[in-house]
Each structure stands twice: as C-alpha cells, then as structure tokens.
Design a protein around this motif. Sequence first.
Motif: not given
Length: 205
Positions: A99-108, A176-183, A198-202
Amino acid sequence: MFPSHRPALARTALLLAALVLPAALFAGLTGCSWGGIDDSKAVGTPASPDEPQRVRIPSLGVDSPLIRLRTDPHTGRPVRQPPKEHSDTAGWCTGSALPGRPGTAVLVGHREDGGAGGGVFRKLGSLREGAAVEIERGDGKTLRFTVTAVRTMDREEAFATRKEHPAAGSTGPGERALRLVTCVGDDPGRGSGHRVLVVDTALRS
C-alpha cells in the motif's frame, strides 16, 4: 549373565516418543497452519515497516489487523481469502503491491462468517465514492485512501492487479491504488464466472 536392559530401554524410548511427538506436531501445525497464510503475524505485527498491519474504514466501523495471504505450498496458487475461523480479520495479498507504492494493493475479507455477526467486510457494499479507507503500516504511518468505485466483477479480473498484469486497471504508471475484495453471495463453485464485490480506492495522503 547380566539381566537384559532392553525392556527398560524400550519403555523409556516409548515414553520419550509420547512426550516429544505431540510437541513436534503442535509446532508443525502452529508454524504452517492455514495453508500459505503466515499466522505468526496475524495480529498485525508486520515483518517490515512498509508492510500494512491494519485497515480501518471509519464509516463502516472496520478496524482490523491484516493477515498475510501468501502462496499455498501444496498447490502453488496464491491464497485469496483469510481462513473461515478468522472471518472477522482482513488479509493482504502479498503478491500485490505494498500500500502506498506504485501498483494496486489488494485486501480481502469475508462477507459472512456462517453466523449472525457477519464477516469483516459484511458492509463493504454500502461504501460510496469519497469514503475514507486507512492503512496503518508497520512503522505506525497511516496512509489515507479515498473510494473511487464500488462494483462487481469477475473474480480473476479482480485479482489481476497492475503488479501481475501491468495493463490491468491502470490510469498511469505512478498510480498508487488499494482494492478491497469480498464475495457477493454467489456459489464459489461456479469457477471463473464467480463474481466478487470490489471497492477501488486511490491514495490521497
């Protein structure tokens, strides 16, 4: 002739085995449980200062430590959800970006826990654009993200982040993105057609 000591030695060996074997099994289970999930840091004590240790979503009342979701040693496939017995805890996919680095961090996180309480991300679908999501790193620094989109999508597509597939979900090389994922309640047995929320955040600060 001297009497044989073999029966006594055999009894001693059996006694030692009875004491040592359970301890060894216990150590093996606690050191490698959950199939690819590092449970030694399941309470939010990361191995390095720039790893995420907690996620907070103030508007939903979410404040959860993060389990590291690594690779299943038996299948070689990435683990993409916390264990059911920890449905109240979110997980960070270590194959995604920090999180906070270039790319997409994924939380589940789970939506349900099999009971009346629900999982850690049970209210994720109620988030709206502009809502805040906070990530606390191992060094105590808090990263603040803002929700940019809430949608459902194919499970495989949801996990195809820029770190794994540079063209996926990218708005620029420095994103620098963060993605939250659930069913979303679909039958997990539907394979690649299974859809997830999916919830996308910046990153904002």
